[in-house]
Design a protein around this motif. Structure first.
Motif: not given
Length: 249
Positions: A77-84, A134-146, A212-219
């Motif tokens: 939330x902090x990372x992607x909201x910085x520019x705006x 790997x399961x945690x990467x998938x779970x966390x990335x999906x949560x961030x994107x959602x 997973x969070x980094x993957x989510x940010x990329x997505x």
């Protein structure tokens, strides 16, 4: 920027994260007592209670702090909201994360005590394997994107049901049973029960969650490039004080 004082938002994050861990650990203890010979049924009972409890906690705490209950959600939330100019500030982040971790530990202690267990009993459940990470990467990335997709598309009001449903389903479709939360992961180490994780397994899980969070940010950059503008609505809108309540700060 939220009109609610930072100290109140931090307390809310601590309470919300603590109660989430209480739900996870407490329902795990109850499931093991109710269905001692059926691990699949124990997982179903644990997942069902967690999904419903998380949805309720988001509804209850969200208007105060946004109901992050999760350090990776707060960091993103902090990372992607910085520019705006939206989302958490570094000062907010410095208050949210410790509150979440402390709350998670106290939530595990509360669950232990409610079931007449030792206040602290270090978990002996080892969860150290590549397929679990790997399961945690998938779970966390999906949560961030959602979460950020809902906010970016103006559907943040659906977050309680959607996030609860996602975590409930991810209990089953991920090999790790979807911790997807560093604070909750740490809290679960304090209970040697069905939902526990051995302290030695913590680093691998937390690192996987950060990846997973980094993957989510990329997505998000790919699918929702303007998601940062809606960071104040994560997990639920919390930028304005409710009208006509008579509440003071």
């Amino acid at each position: 920027m939220s009109a609610t004082p930072l100290w109140r938002r931090a307390v809310a994050e601590g309470i919300g994260t603590g109660l989430l861990v209480t739900v996870v650990v407490g329902s795990g203890i109850a499931a093991s007592k109710l269905s001692p010979n059926d691990v699949g049924l124990q997982l179903l009972e644990n997942a069902f209670a967690t999904a419903l409890g998380l949805a309720v906690l988001i509804l209850m705490i969200g208007p105060v702090s946004g109901a992050h209950f999760n350090p990776v959600v707060s960091v993103v939330d902090w990372w992607i909201g910085r520019s705006s100019g939206a989302g958490l500030t570094p000062r907010d982040l410095g208050a949210y994360i410790p509150a979440q971790v402390i709350g998670a530990v106290l939530g595990a202690v509360l669950a232990n005590l409610m079931y007449d267990e030792a206040a602290v009993s270090w978990s002996t459940t080892e969860r150290s394997a590549g397929h679990l990470w790997l399961g945690e990467i998938v779970a966390t990335a999906g949560l961030i994107v959602l979460i950020f997709a809902l906010a970016s598309s103006g559907r943040a009001a659906l977050a309680p049901a959607a996030v609860g449903a996602y975590i409930g389903s991810a209990y089953w479709f991920t090999s790790s049973t979807s911790f997807a939360n560093p604070a909750v992961t740490i809290g679960r180490a304090f209970s040697d029960t069905f939902a526990g994780i051995a302290p030695g397994s913590l680093p691998g899980f937390v690192i996987a969650q950060l990846i997973g969070a980094a993957v989510g940010v990329g997505l998000l950059r790919l699918l929702y490039p303007t998601a940062g503008r809606a960071a104040d609505d994560v997990v639920t809108p919390h930028t304005k004080t409710p009208a006509n309540t008579g509440a003071s700060t």
